[in-house]
Design an enzyme around this catalytic site. Structure first.
Site, PDB file in Angstrom:
ATOM      1  N   CYS A 167      -6.812  -8.896   2.668  1.00 63.20           N
ATOM      2  CA  CYS A 167      -8.107  -8.343   2.973  1.00 63.20           C
ATOM      3  C   CYS A 167      -9.278  -9.140   3.084  1.00 63.20           C
ATOM      4  O   CYS A 167      -9.959  -9.343   4.357  1.00 63.20           O
ATOM      5  CB  CYS A 167      -8.436  -7.285   1.651  1.00 63.20           C
ATOM      6  SG  CYS A 167      -7.267  -6.082   1.586  1.00 63.20           S
ATOM      7  N   THR A 181      -3.028  -4.530   8.995  1.00 62.09           N
ATOM      8  CA  THR A 181      -3.883  -4.613  10.302  1.00 62.09           C
ATOM      9  C   THR A 181      -4.554  -6.080  10.014  1.00 62.09           C
ATOM     10  O   THR A 181      -5.584  -6.185   9.642  1.00 62.09           O
ATOM     11  CB  THR A 181      -5.021  -3.448  10.156  1.00 62.09           C
ATOM     12  OG1 THR A 181      -5.455  -3.299   9.025  1.00 62.09           O
ATOM     13  CG2 THR A 181      -4.618  -2.029  10.488  1.00 62.09           C
ATOM     14  N   ARG A 183      13.982  -3.461   4.165  1.00 62.73           N
ATOM     15  CA  ARG A 183      13.139  -2.878   3.141  1.00 62.73           C
ATOM     16  C   ARG A 183      13.724  -1.556   2.661  1.00 62.73           C
ATOM     17  O   ARG A 183      13.809  -1.289   1.468  1.00 62.73           O
ATOM     18  CB  ARG A 183      11.667  -2.885   3.771  1.00 62.73           C
ATOM     19  CG  ARG A 183      10.689  -1.999   2.755  1.00 62.73           C
ATOM     20  CD  ARG A 183      10.452  -2.892   1.676  1.00 62.73           C
ATOM     21  NE  ARG A 183       9.189  -2.568   1.103  1.00 62.73           N
ATOM     22  CZ  ARG A 183       9.018  -2.964  -0.331  1.00 62.73           C
ATOM     23  NH1 ARG A 183       9.697  -3.782  -1.045  1.00 62.73           N
ATOM     24  NH2 ARG A 183       7.702  -2.521  -0.841  1.00 62.73           N
ATOM     25  N   ARG A 241       0.749 -13.816   1.907  1.00 67.56           N
ATOM     26  CA  ARG A 241      -0.048 -13.410   3.201  1.00 67.56           C
ATOM     27  C   ARG A 241      -1.251 -14.159   3.128  1.00 67.56           C
ATOM     28  O   ARG A 241      -2.092 -14.170   2.234  1.00 67.56           O
ATOM     29  CB  ARG A 241      -0.445 -11.879   3.287  1.00 67.56           C
ATOM     30  CG  ARG A 241       0.809 -11.188   3.534  1.00 67.56           C
ATOM     31  CD  ARG A 241       0.428  -9.715   3.433  1.00 67.56           C
ATOM     32  NE  ARG A 241       0.210  -9.211   2.442  1.00 67.56           N
ATOM     33  CZ  ARG A 241      -0.310  -7.860   2.222  1.00 67.56           C
ATOM     34  NH1 ARG A 241      -0.386  -6.968   3.078  1.00 67.56           N
ATOM     35  NH2 ARG A 241      -0.559  -7.338   0.878  1.00 67.56           N
ATOM     36  N   THR A 251      -6.831  -0.518   6.907  1.00 63.16           N
ATOM     37  CA  THR A 251      -8.060  -1.071   7.027  1.00 63.16           C
ATOM     38  C   THR A 251      -8.403  -1.345   8.492  1.00 63.16           C
ATOM     39  O   THR A 251      -7.602  -1.816   9.212  1.00 63.16           O
ATOM     40  CB  THR A 251      -8.429  -2.615   6.148  1.00 63.16           C
ATOM     41  OG1 THR A 251      -8.232  -2.171   4.980  1.00 63.16           O
ATOM     42  CG2 THR A 251      -9.722  -2.937   6.562  1.00 63.16           C
ATOM     43  N   VAL A 295       0.915  -1.143   0.028  1.00 62.83           N
ATOM     44  CA  VAL A 295       0.014   0.175  -0.101  1.00 62.83           C
ATOM     45  C   VAL A 295       0.875   1.225   0.028  1.00 62.83           C
ATOM     46  O   VAL A 295       0.690   2.178  -0.693  1.00 62.83           O
ATOM     47  CB  VAL A 295      -0.956  -0.004   1.174  1.00 62.83           C
ATOM     48  CG1 VAL A 295      -1.632   1.229   1.312  1.00 62.83           C
ATOM     49  CG2 VAL A 295      -1.876  -1.088   1.127  1.00 62.83           C
ATOM     50  N   ASP A 302      10.077   3.232   7.215  1.00 60.43           N
ATOM     51  CA  ASP A 302       9.527   1.857   7.417  1.00 60.43           C
ATOM     52  C   ASP A 302      10.394   1.300   8.568  1.00 60.43           C
ATOM     53  O   ASP A 302      11.580   1.576   8.593  1.00 60.43           O
ATOM     54  CB  ASP A 302       9.803   0.949   6.232  1.00 60.43           C
ATOM     55  CG  ASP A 302       8.693  -0.360   6.436  1.00 60.43           C
ATOM     56  OD1 ASP A 302       7.787  -0.388   5.579  1.00 60.43           O
ATOM     57  OD2 ASP A 302       8.924  -1.079   7.237  1.00 60.43           O
TER      58      ASP A 302
END
Length: 411
Positions: free
Chosen positions: A257, A82, A36, A328, A117, A13, A31
């Site tokens: 999601c 999240t 990363r 994920r 989210t 994102v 981050d």
């Protein structure tokens, strides 16, 4: 106000947000993952969503894991994950941690926008109090401002990229509308403005709940057809001839999601003593699909006299969906891992994961191991795996778990 944005969290994102804003503003990218940051400074995206040329716009000096480097920012965009915990309850720890970090560098009048989210009420009920406690500022006195703009990133989807989609954003304080629009007009095709945080938070979770339930319906019908030996593909084609039939397909539901958002919604409903009857119905079916397919694969191998505890079997496609490296909640990998525990001759094959899981998967161009296998089980249809169905010596070994007429491919 001279806007100096900072994107907190540079995953699926946050990175596209940072890339787009860097074209217009001197934007910091922060981050907590040191690797990363170091990779991005070398123009390397471990998610494989962007090529090196795409990342050249990022200035190394503005990429950091050091909180002190972002003190001069005044427009924070929080894009942290999240997830849910082992009990399927919301895990807001990454979000709360991000709020604490921002609060330490926050100045009076700064704007904080959340893209993560959440369930309705999180921004004002959880995030704001954390920021207030650490910063000493008061949200109610307009010492700082918050907005909510839920992410709509779809990994691997080149059609619906950030600049090609509509984006909603809740801006409770009307005095900030122009400032926020100045930034967010660079992050979408069209901005839909709301002044209500909870309405916007709710809209995000139901987007994904609706999709989860629709896929679950197809999965249930697929299971029904499989047990009654009815050709699901033909059933689906016939039904889709009606003008208002919605075209969803059965499949393994993973990612960040769909397997998560229904639990966020049901959590806040439960806290308010509201019984949800439909929201989690999709979850039970979609989570059952892994067990159903394991049994289906076992039966198939038994019919073909292939011993899954001894023979060489390859599971192709291990990420959560096609053409992405995202692992994920990957149900495909869990299926592969289940069979691998029984047999050292069980191998994984995925062009997106060779560097990530060297010890568990083979090179997707390893013709010797492919030819030596008794069966190739296709779980995720990556474009790079299309060669499996084009080479006659491999096609006859191929078993696509979501195709009914297997006799045409596996002889």
């Amino acid at each position: 106000m001279n806007i100096r944005p900072c994107v907190i969290g540079l995953g699926y994102v946050g990175l596209p947000v940072l890339l787009n804003l860097s074209k217009k503003f001197q934007t910091f990218g922060f981050d907590v993952n040191k690797k990363r940051i170091l990779d991005l400074k070398k123009n390397i995206d471990s998610t494989k969503e962007y090529r090196q040329n795409d990342l050249k716009i990022l200035k190394s000096a503005r990429l950091t894991y050091n909180l002190n480097d972002i003190k001069k920012s005044n427009f924070y965009i929080i894009c942290v994950p999240t997830p849910v915990n082992i009990k399927k309850k919301p895990d807001l720890n990454p979000l709360i941690s991000a709020c604490k970090m921002v609060a330490k560098v926050l100045n009076k009048g700064d704007i904080v926008i959340f893209e993560s989210t959440v369930y309705p009420g999180t921004t004002q009920g959880i995030c704001v109090p954390v920021i207030e406690r650490i910063s000493g500022f008061k949200y109610g006195k307009n010492d700082f401002f918050v907005c909510y703009s839920p992410e709509r990133v779809n990994p691997g989807d080149n059609k619906h990229t950030l600049k090609k989609i509509d984006k909603i954003i809740a801006i409770p304080n009307s005095s900030n509308v122009n400032k926020v629009k100045k930034v967010y007009k660079n992050l979408s095709k069209k901005l839909i403005i709301s002044n209500n945080l909870e309405e916007t938070e709710t809209s995000k979770v139901i987007e994904n709940i609706q999709r989860d339930i629709n896929i679950a319906l197809m999965n249930e019908i697929y299971i029904f057809c499989d047990k009654l030996k009815i050709n699901f593909e033909n059933v689906h084609k016939l039904a889709s001839t009606k003008w208002n039939f919605t075209n969803y397909s059965p499949g393994l539901v993973g990612g960040h999601c769909l397997p998560v958002d229904p639990y966020y919604f049901s959590h806040i409903a439960e806290q308010n003593k509201i019984q949800t009857r439909v929201t989690l119905a999709g979850r039970s079916i979609n989570e059952y699909m892994r067990k159903f397919l394991i049994k289906k694969i076992k039966n198939f191998l038994k019919d073909k006299k292939i011993n899954y505890k001894k023979d060489i079997i390859i599971f192709a496609g291990l990420t959560y969906k096609k053409n992405v490296s995202d692992m994920r909640n990957s149900q495909s990998f869990k299926i592969f891992d289940y069979f691998r525990k029984f047999n050292r001759n069980t191998h994984g094959l995925d062009p997106f994961l060779e560097k990530n899981l060297k010890e568990k998967i083979i090179n997707y161009k390893d013709s010797k191991k492919l030819e030596a296998s008794k069966c190739i089980i296709l779980l995720v249809e990556h474009k790079k795996l299309n060669f499996l169905s084009k080479k006659s010596n491999l096609k006859k070994k191929l078993y696509n778990v979501f195709k009914i007429n297997q006799g045409k491919t596996y002889q």
